[in-house]
Scaffold this motif. Structure first.
Motif, PDB file in Angstrom:
ATOM      1  N   LEU A 139      12.648  -1.905   6.826  1.00 21.57           N
ATOM      2  CA  LEU A 139      12.098  -1.423   5.302  1.00 21.57           C
ATOM      3  C   LEU A 139      10.749  -2.000   5.055  1.00 21.57           C
ATOM      4  O   LEU A 139      10.592  -3.142   5.227  1.00 21.57           O
ATOM      5  CB  LEU A 139      13.309  -1.918   4.343  1.00 21.57           C
ATOM      6  N   PHE A 140      10.092  -0.938   4.475  1.00 18.86           N
ATOM      7  CA  PHE A 140       8.517  -1.426   4.160  1.00 18.86           C
ATOM      8  C   PHE A 140       8.285  -0.732   2.798  1.00 18.86           C
ATOM      9  O   PHE A 140       8.737   0.058   2.516  1.00 18.86           O
ATOM     10  CB  PHE A 140       7.543  -0.681   5.107  1.00 18.86           C
ATOM     11  N   ALA A 141       7.096  -1.665   2.071  1.00 13.78           N
ATOM     12  CA  ALA A 141       6.655  -1.181   0.861  1.00 13.78           C
ATOM     13  C   ALA A 141       5.201  -0.732   1.079  1.00 13.78           C
ATOM     14  O   ALA A 141       4.566  -1.462   1.765  1.00 13.78           O
ATOM     15  CB  ALA A 141       7.062  -2.072  -0.121  1.00 13.78           C
ATOM     16  N   VAL A 142       4.778   0.145   0.275  1.00 14.42           N
ATOM     17  CA  VAL A 142       3.487   0.695   0.680  1.00 14.42           C
ATOM     18  C   VAL A 142       2.648   0.861  -0.784  1.00 14.42           C
ATOM     19  O   VAL A 142       3.601   1.200  -1.489  1.00 14.42           O
ATOM     20  CB  VAL A 142       3.200   1.984   1.396  1.00 14.42           C
ATOM     21  N   ASN A 143       1.373   0.628  -0.889  1.00 16.57           N
ATOM     22  CA  ASN A 143       0.918   0.828  -2.370  1.00 16.57           C
ATOM     23  C   ASN A 143      -0.521   1.299  -1.962  1.00 16.57           C
ATOM     24  O   ASN A 143      -1.249   0.371  -1.537  1.00 16.57           O
ATOM     25  CB  ASN A 143       1.001  -0.660  -2.890  1.00 16.57           C
ATOM     26  N   PHE A 144      -0.891   2.587  -2.242  1.00 21.41           N
ATOM     27  CA  PHE A 144      -2.056   2.712  -1.871  1.00 21.41           C
ATOM     28  C   PHE A 144      -3.077   2.970  -3.157  1.00 21.41           C
ATOM     29  O   PHE A 144      -4.208   3.739  -3.155  1.00 21.41           O
ATOM     30  CB  PHE A 144      -2.099   4.412  -1.164  1.00 21.41           C
ATOM     31  N   PHE A 145      -2.839   2.287  -4.358  1.00 28.72           N
ATOM     32  CA  PHE A 145      -3.267   2.597  -5.334  1.00 28.72           C
ATOM     33  C   PHE A 145      -3.943   1.206  -6.135  1.00 28.72           C
ATOM     34  O   PHE A 145      -4.250   1.269  -7.394  1.00 28.72           O
ATOM     35  CB  PHE A 145      -2.461   3.252  -6.412  1.00 28.72           C
ATOM     36  N   ARG A 146      -4.057   0.214  -5.223  1.00 32.44           N
ATOM     37  CA  ARG A 146      -4.676  -1.028  -5.667  1.00 32.44           C
ATOM     38  C   ARG A 146      -6.088  -0.574  -6.233  1.00 32.44           C
ATOM     39  O   ARG A 146      -6.706   0.105  -5.697  1.00 32.44           O
ATOM     40  CB  ARG A 146      -4.568  -2.099  -4.964  1.00 32.44           C
ATOM     41  N   ARG A 147      -6.809  -1.187  -7.538  1.00 29.09           N
ATOM     42  CA  ARG A 147      -7.902  -1.104  -7.602  1.00 29.09           C
ATOM     43  C   ARG A 147      -8.583  -2.439  -7.932  1.00 29.09           C
ATOM     44  O   ARG A 147      -8.051  -3.512  -7.999  1.00 29.09           O
ATOM     45  CB  ARG A 147      -7.852  -0.446  -9.198  1.00 29.09           C
ATOM     46  N   ASP A 148      -9.981  -2.472  -7.952  1.00 29.05           N
ATOM     47  CA  ASP A 148     -10.669  -3.626  -8.166  1.00 29.05           C
ATOM     48  C   ASP A 148     -11.088  -4.147  -9.572  1.00 29.05           C
ATOM     49  O   ASP A 148     -10.581  -3.105 -10.478  1.00 29.05           O
ATOM     50  CB  ASP A 148     -12.057  -3.536  -7.492  1.00 29.05           C
ATOM     51  N   GLU A 149     -11.556  -5.152  -9.834  1.00 30.24           N
ATOM     52  CA  GLU A 149     -11.786  -5.285 -11.298  1.00 30.24           C
ATOM     53  C   GLU A 149     -12.838  -4.249 -12.109  1.00 30.24           C
ATOM     54  O   GLU A 149     -12.753  -4.402 -13.291  1.00 30.24           O
ATOM     55  CB  GLU A 149     -12.588  -6.723 -11.248  1.00 30.24           C
ATOM     56  N   ASN A 150     -13.574  -3.328 -11.065  1.00 34.44           N
ATOM     57  CA  ASN A 150     -14.103  -2.170 -12.055  1.00 34.44           C
ATOM     58  C   ASN A 150     -13.336  -1.052 -12.135  1.00 34.44           C
ATOM     59  O   ASN A 150     -13.698  -0.040 -12.761  1.00 34.44           O
ATOM     60  CB  ASN A 150     -15.172  -1.895 -11.221  1.00 34.44           C
ATOM     61  N   GLY A 151     -11.899  -1.016 -11.722  1.00 38.75           N
ATOM     62  CA  GLY A 151     -10.846   0.066 -12.031  1.00 38.75           C
ATOM     63  C   GLY A 151     -11.035   0.942 -10.869  1.00 38.75           C
ATOM     64  O   GLY A 151     -10.488   2.047 -10.694  1.00 38.75           O
ATOM     65  N   GLU A 152     -11.908   0.670  -9.798  1.00 34.11           N
ATOM     66  CA  GLU A 152     -12.080   1.479  -8.583  1.00 34.11           C
ATOM     67  C   GLU A 152     -11.128   1.426  -7.641  1.00 34.11           C
ATOM     68  O   GLU A 152     -10.642   0.431  -7.115  1.00 34.11           O
ATOM     69  CB  GLU A 152     -13.477   1.326  -7.994  1.00 34.11           C
ATOM     70  N   LEU A 153     -10.424   2.407  -6.824  1.00 29.59           N
ATOM     71  CA  LEU A 153      -9.450   2.458  -5.838  1.00 29.59           C
ATOM     72  C   LEU A 153     -10.342   1.704  -4.612  1.00 29.59           C
ATOM     73  O   LEU A 153     -11.266   1.748  -4.178  1.00 29.59           O
ATOM     74  CB  LEU A 153      -9.182   3.679  -5.322  1.00 29.59           C
ATOM     75  N   LEU A 154      -9.249   0.647  -4.171  1.00 30.54           N
ATOM     76  CA  LEU A 154      -9.743  -0.040  -3.102  1.00 30.54           C
ATOM     77  C   LEU A 154      -9.562   0.836  -1.599  1.00 30.54           C
ATOM     78  O   LEU A 154      -9.998   0.469  -0.802  1.00 30.54           O
ATOM     79  CB  LEU A 154      -8.973  -1.322  -3.047  1.00 30.54           C
ATOM     80  N   TRP A 155      -8.454   1.380  -1.637  1.00 33.39           N
ATOM     81  CA  TRP A 155      -8.120   2.224  -0.683  1.00 33.39           C
ATOM     82  C   TRP A 155      -8.415   3.805  -0.452  1.00 33.39           C
ATOM     83  O   TRP A 155      -7.971   4.355  -1.662  1.00 33.39           O
ATOM     84  CB  TRP A 155      -6.526   2.062  -0.350  1.00 33.39           C
ATOM     85  N   PRO A 156      -8.965   4.265   0.424  1.00 35.41           N
ATOM     86  CA  PRO A 156      -9.356   5.866   0.340  1.00 35.41           C
ATOM     87  C   PRO A 156      -7.999   6.556   0.335  1.00 35.41           C
ATOM     88  O   PRO A 156      -8.100   7.956  -0.193  1.00 35.41           O
ATOM     89  CB  PRO A 156     -10.188   5.993   1.482  1.00 35.41           C
ATOM     90  N   GLY A 157      -7.008   6.384   0.953  1.00 37.11           N
ATOM     91  CA  GLY A 157      -5.700   7.185   1.085  1.00 37.11           C
ATOM     92  C   GLY A 157      -6.162   8.281   2.038  1.00 37.11           C
ATOM     93  O   GLY A 157      -6.950   8.348   3.035  1.00 37.11           O
ATOM     94  N   TYR A 158      -5.265   9.336   1.433  1.00 36.16           N
ATOM     95  CA  TYR A 158      -5.221  10.573   2.449  1.00 36.16           C
ATOM     96  C   TYR A 158      -5.090  10.421   3.822  1.00 36.16           C
ATOM     97  O   TYR A 158      -4.331   9.487   4.367  1.00 36.16           O
ATOM     98  CB  TYR A 158      -6.525  11.464   1.991  1.00 36.16           C
ATOM     99  N   SER A 159      -6.034  10.826   4.537  1.00 35.57           N
ATOM    100  CA  SER A 159      -5.643  10.897   6.042  1.00 35.57           C
ATOM    101  C   SER A 159      -5.631   9.375   6.625  1.00 35.57           C
ATOM    102  O   SER A 159      -5.201   9.095   7.583  1.00 35.57           O
ATOM    103  CB  SER A 159      -6.724  11.938   6.910  1.00 35.57           C
ATOM    104  N   GLU A 160      -6.198   8.623   5.958  1.00 38.09           N
ATOM    105  CA  GLU A 160      -6.514   7.249   6.373  1.00 38.09           C
ATOM    106  C   GLU A 160      -5.195   6.379   6.168  1.00 38.09           C
ATOM    107  O   GLU A 160      -5.276   5.253   6.757  1.00 38.09           O
ATOM    108  CB  GLU A 160      -7.681   6.466   5.617  1.00 38.09           C
ATOM    109  N   ASN A 161      -4.342   6.991   5.542  1.00 35.27           N
ATOM    110  CA  ASN A 161      -2.838   6.211   5.527  1.00 35.27           C
ATOM    111  C   ASN A 161      -2.332   5.975   6.674  1.00 35.27           C
ATOM    112  O   ASN A 161      -1.272   5.278   7.031  1.00 35.27           O
ATOM    113  CB  ASN A 161      -2.136   6.907   4.557  1.00 35.27           C
TER     114      ASN A 161
END
Length: 255
Positions: A139-161
């Motif tokens: 069992l694993f947990a994924v979170n593709f939506f972490r953001r930096d201090e400026n509110g920008e997504l840290l992970w590009p998502g989509y095919s990079e997942n």
């Protein structure tokens, strides 16, 4: 895509693009796009076998702007069910501009579970008593939506997942060695094969950080969340929360 000149909306009424321009949507606000599973090009030939299909791994995911790393492996089956039971997403109420709030959504089934969700937890836990541990999926947990201090997504998502999935596949072969944290077993930036990915080293570290301060807050919040279920909450999950608190060493006590 350009909408057709006329169609039947979700309420069974005629709908035209003019209706759309007037604010009348053709789809239900909670509509989802679906397609037949048989269109999947890598579908296992036994996908509908009455005897079941072997599963090597299951991934739980939610939208968290902080706290949860990009990918985490559960310590064991019970810990994985604990993770699934405590899933949450940071969302704003639909149609409002209010600040985002944390909404607990166990197993992402809040809208769909047709019976008491604590009984659903118990059914998952029961599998460990009915099945050989070697046959249970990891069992694993994924979170593709972490953001930096400026509110920008840290992970590009989509095919990079696929890079995250590659780490999961490699873990099924017992490599590479993850980092043990209060949250679970976490990947390192080097193990995620980030070559040719435009992501700063600081961002990659932040994506995989388990902050003790954030997790102490998470544990405190879970104390209140679990109280909702009262005596119907399986004892195994309350034990898992106690273990999390012990790993964090905060001055918290179970209620």
């Amino acid at each position: 895509n350009k909408p057709p000149a006329r169609l039947t909306d979700w309420q069974g009424q005629n709908w035209t693009p003019e209706d759309g321009r007037n604010g009348q949507t053709a789809a239900h606000p909670n509509a989802r796009f679906t397609a037949p599973l048989t269109q999947c090009p890598v579908l296992d030939a036994r996908w509908n076998d009455a005897q079941g299909v072997p599963l090597a791994a299951l991934l739980f995911g939610a939208q968290r702007e902080d706290t949860w790393p990009l990918v985490t492996e559960a310590f064991d089956w019970r810990h994985g069910i604990f993770i699934g039971s405590t899933m949450a997403s940071q969302t704003a109420e639909e149609g409002t501009d209010t600040e985002k709030c944390l909404r607990r959504d166990p197993f992402a089934l809040r809208r769909f579970c047709g019976y008491h969700i604590a009984d659903y937890f118990a059914h998952w836990l029961r599998l460990v008593r009915l099945t050989s541990p070697s046959h249970l999926p990891r069992l694993f947990a994924v979170n593709f939506f972490r953001r930096d201090e400026n509110g920008e997504l840290l992970w590009p998502g989509y095919s990079e997942n696929i890079r995250v999935l590659q780490w999961v596949f490699e873990r099924l072969d017992k490599a590479p060695a993850p980092i043990g944290t209060a949250a679970g077993l976490v990947a390192t930036p080097d193990d995620l094969h980030l070559s040719r990915l435009q992501i700063a080293p600081d961002a990659s570290r932040q994506l995989l950080t388990v902050s003790p301060a954030e997790w102490r807050h998470e544990a405190h919040d879970l104390l209140d969340f679990y109280e909702i279920f009262g005596e119907r909450l399986p004892d195994e999950l309350r034990d898992e929360l106690e273990k999390l608190i012990e790993r964090l060493h905060p001055k918290l006590e179970m209620i």
